[in-house]
Design an enzyme around this catalytic site. Structure first.
Site, PDB file in Angstrom:
ATOM      1  N   ALA A   1       0.872  -1.254   0.194  1.00  0.00           N
ATOM      2  CA  ALA A   1      -0.012  -0.225   0.026  1.00  0.00           C
ATOM      3  C   ALA A   1       1.205   1.480  -0.285  1.00  0.00           C
ATOM      4  CB  ALA A   1      -0.933   0.257   1.301  1.00  0.00           C
TER       5      ALA A   1
ATOM      6  N   ASN B   1       1.848  -3.622   7.944  1.00  0.00           N
ATOM      7  CA  ASN B   1       3.512  -4.341   7.432  1.00  0.00           C
ATOM      8  C   ASN B   1       4.050  -3.318   6.419  1.00  0.00           C
ATOM      9  OD1 ASN B   1       2.172  -7.946   7.417  1.00  0.00           O
ATOM     10  ND2 ASN B   1       0.206  -6.403   7.206  1.00  0.00           N
TER      11      ASN B   1
ATOM     12  N   HIS C   1      -0.255   7.738   3.948  1.00  0.00           N
ATOM     13  CA  HIS C   1       1.129   6.555   4.501  1.00  0.00           C
ATOM     14  C   HIS C   1       2.639   7.430   3.833  1.00  0.00           C
ATOM     15  CE1 HIS C   1      -0.681   2.670   5.570  1.00  0.00           C
ATOM     16  NE2 HIS C   1      -0.816   2.230   5.013  1.00  0.00           N
TER      17      HIS C   1
HETATM   18  N1  NAI Z   1       1.565  -5.572   2.547  1.00  0.00           N
HETATM   19  C1  NAI Z   1       1.129  -4.837   3.067  1.00  0.00           C
HETATM   20  O1  NAI Z   1       1.094  -3.456   1.854  1.00  0.00           O
HETATM   21  C2  NAI Z   1      -0.456  -4.879   3.273  1.00  0.00           C
HETATM   22  C3  NAI Z   1      -0.451  -6.217   3.457  1.00  0.00           C
HETATM   23  N2  NAI Z   1      -1.828  -6.330   4.105  1.00  0.00           N
HETATM   24  C4  NAI Z   1      -1.499  -7.776   5.055  1.00  0.00           C
HETATM   25  O2  NAI Z   1      -2.285  -9.160   4.407  1.00  0.00           O
HETATM   26  C5  NAI Z   1      -2.853 -10.023   4.989  1.00  0.00           C
HETATM   27  C6  NAI Z   1      -4.083  -9.789   4.305  1.00  0.00           C
HETATM   28  O3  NAI Z   1      -4.909  -8.646   4.040  1.00  0.00           O
HETATM   29  P1  NAI Z   1      -6.600  -8.844   4.417  1.00  0.00           P
HETATM   30  O4  NAI Z   1      -7.367  -9.178   3.137  1.00  0.00           O
HETATM   31  O5  NAI Z   1      -7.150  -7.522   4.179  1.00  0.00           O
HETATM   32  O6  NAI Z   1      -7.287  -9.410   5.455  1.00  0.00           O
HETATM   33  P2  NAI Z   1      -8.664  -9.745   5.966  1.00  0.00           P
HETATM   34  O7  NAI Z   1      -8.892 -10.033   7.354  1.00  0.00           O
HETATM   35  O8  NAI Z   1     -10.065  -9.561   4.720  1.00  0.00           O
HETATM   36  O9  NAI Z   1      -8.532 -11.622   5.717  1.00  0.00           O
HETATM   37  C7  NAI Z   1      -7.800 -12.682   5.772  1.00  0.00           C
HETATM   38  C8  NAI Z   1      -8.399 -14.175   5.314  1.00  0.00           C
HETATM   39  O10 NAI Z   1      -7.905 -14.893   5.500  1.00  0.00           O
HETATM   40  C9  NAI Z   1      -8.027 -16.228   5.900  1.00  0.00           C
HETATM   41  N3  NAI Z   1      -6.767 -16.429   7.593  1.00  0.00           N
HETATM   42  C10 NAI Z   1      -5.433 -16.050   8.753  1.00  0.00           C
HETATM   43  N4  NAI Z   1      -5.358 -16.174   9.044  1.00  0.00           N
HETATM   44  C11 NAI Z   1      -5.410 -18.009   8.007  1.00  0.00           C
HETATM   45  C12 NAI Z   1      -4.763 -18.918   9.142  1.00  0.00           C
HETATM   46  N5  NAI Z   1      -3.434 -18.628   9.092  1.00  0.00           N
HETATM   47  N6  NAI Z   1      -4.643 -20.246   8.140  1.00  0.00           N
HETATM   48  C13 NAI Z   1      -5.611 -19.722   6.732  1.00  0.00           C
HETATM   49  N7  NAI Z   1      -6.619 -18.310   6.370  1.00  0.00           N
HETATM   50  C14 NAI Z   1      -6.253 -17.721   7.823  1.00  0.00           C
HETATM   51  C15 NAI Z   1      -9.216 -15.295   7.494  1.00  0.00           C
HETATM   52  O11 NAI Z   1      -9.983 -15.649   8.002  1.00  0.00           O
HETATM   53  C16 NAI Z   1      -9.836 -14.167   6.293  1.00  0.00           C
HETATM   54  O12 NAI Z   1     -10.937 -14.260   5.479  1.00  0.00           O
HETATM   55  C17 NAI Z   1      -2.986  -9.185   6.277  1.00  0.00           C
HETATM   56  O13 NAI Z   1      -1.939  -9.628   7.211  1.00  0.00           O
HETATM   57  C18 NAI Z   1      -2.919  -7.941   6.376  1.00  0.00           C
HETATM   58  O14 NAI Z   1      -1.979  -7.232   7.686  1.00  0.00           O
HETATM   59  C19 NAI Z   1      -2.744  -5.487   4.189  1.00  0.00           C
HETATM   60  C20 NAI Z   1      -2.819  -4.811   4.150  1.00  0.00           C
HETATM   61  C21 NAI Z   1      -1.243  -3.732   3.154  1.00  0.00           C
HETATM   62  O1  OAA Z   2      -3.281  -1.422   3.954  1.00  0.00           O
HETATM   63  C1  OAA Z   2      -2.958  -0.666   4.072  1.00  0.00           C
HETATM   64  O2  OAA Z   2      -3.039   0.657   4.150  1.00  0.00           O
HETATM   65  C2  OAA Z   2      -1.837  -1.107   5.184  1.00  0.00           C
HETATM   66  C3  OAA Z   2      -1.170  -2.152   6.078  1.00  0.00           C
HETATM   67  O3  OAA Z   2      -2.722  -2.575   6.041  1.00  0.00           O
HETATM   68  C4  OAA Z   2      -0.616  -2.709   5.724  1.00  0.00           C
HETATM   69  O4  OAA Z   2       0.550  -1.755   5.198  1.00  0.00           O
HETATM   70  O5  OAA Z   2      -0.664  -3.532   7.033  1.00  0.00           O
END
Ligand code: NAI
Ligand code: OAA
Length: 255
Positions: free
Chosen positions: A122, A178, A206
């Site tokens: 992001a 993250n 950010h």
């Molecule tokens: N790199 C980046 O810039 C970003 C990273 N993220 C991260 O990406 C990941 C996903 O984000 P979202 O889709 O928004 O989350 P979300 O909460 O909408 O979806 C996550 C899904 O993964 C499942 N889950 C979680 N742990 C699990 C496991 N050990 N085994 C099986 N299923 C599991 C949950 O049941 C849920 O359906 C999160 O860790 C979040 O913090 C989010 C936003 C930005």
């Molecule tokens: O999606 C975003 O803006 C940032 C976020 O949640 C993450 O880095 O985990």
């Protein structure tokens, strides 16, 4: 490229919608796994793919697995993927600031030949951060503003809820910052992070500031949030699809 997805929440839904809407033929979304099977089933139905009850069931049918679940999934599931020589794209990058986890994944990937991909997520500017880190970086900091709801805090006024290093930030706010981990991995420096809960913001904002012998830059990303999960920005999912497109294309623009 045959892909599987672990974690079928906001990011996975945005990826699926984008790949279907833009009819990206090179990205074949084949398998879906979530600890909530219904979420996996929903995406499998949309794509004519397969929802699996055990993650191992997808291992023989994929070239790459997208982790969009949690830091816990990176620690518990990703080592098994990498040791089988399957490439992985990691969204829950915060897990990699745990040195033991990072070293293990890198060691396994060297042994098996699997690639580990970390999209910019992001924030914008990681290309600049990587180039700048070839010289000396004097300062690298991230200021993140999100709504109190997204950060899981209760406040009616603007409040700094965290100030410290990115390695601590990803432990205190594991589903919100993250981006700090991506910044630190790209620069090789544990970045300074400030997180502000601001009731007046509707976006995830950010700001990245970098100073070094290259000069100085500042980037501001004012992100639209995902409908399914306001903690998460739409751009994070777009960046994952962009990375997959880069991997399956013959031309590459930008670093
Ligand atoms: N790199 C980046 O810039 C970003 C990273 N993220 C991260 O990406 C990941 C996903 O984000 P979202 O889709 O928004 O989350 P979300 O909460 O909408 O979806 C996550 C899904 O993964 C499942 N889950 C979680 N742990 C699990 C496991 N050990 N085994 C099986 N299923 C599991 C949950 O049941 C849920 O359906 C999160 O860790 C979040 O913090 C989010 C936003 C930005
Ligand atoms: O999606 C975003 O803006 C940032 C976020 O949640 C993450 O880095 O985990």
């Amino acid at each position: 490229m045959r892909c599987g997805i672990i974690g079928c929440g906001a990011i996975a839904n945005t990826i699926v919608n984008l790949v279907l809407k833009q009819d990206i033929k090179k990205i074949k979304l084949k398998y879906f796994y979530d600890r909530n099977f219904r979420k996996a089933k929903k995406l499998a139905n949309l794509t004519n793919g397969t929802a699996v009850k055990k993650v191992e069931e997808m291992f023989n049918g994929v070239d790459l697995i997208i982790e969009s679940a949690s830091q816990e999934a990176v620690k518990e599931i990703v080592p098994n993927i990498i040791s089988r020589g399957i490439d992985v794209l990691i969204m829950s990058v915060g897990a990699l600031l745990d040195e033991k986890v990072r070293r293990r994944l890198i060691k396994e990937s060297r042994e098996s030949g699997a690639n580990i991909y970390i999209p910019s997520g992001a924030i914008i500017g990681l290309d600049g951060v990587k180039a700048a880190s070839l010289g000396k970086i004097k300062e690298i900091k991230l200021i993140t503003r999100k709504s109190p709801t997204s950060l899981g805090v209760k406040t009616k006024k603007k409040e700094v809820v965290f100030k410290g290093k990115s390695s601590e930030a990803v432990k205190k706010f594991p589903v919100n910052i993250n981006v700090a981990a991506a910044l630190s991995l790209a620069s090789g420096i544990d970045a300074d992070v400030k997180i502000i809960a601001d009731p007046e913001v509707e976006h995830n904002i950010h700001e990245v500031h970098v100073k070094g012998d290259f000069g100085e830059f500042k980037s501001i990303t004012k992100n639209t949030v995902c409908e399914l999960n306001p903690k998460t920005s739409v751009l994070a999912a777009y960046s994952a699809v962009t990375l997959l497109k880069i991997l399956s294309d013959n031309i590459r623009v930008g670093t």
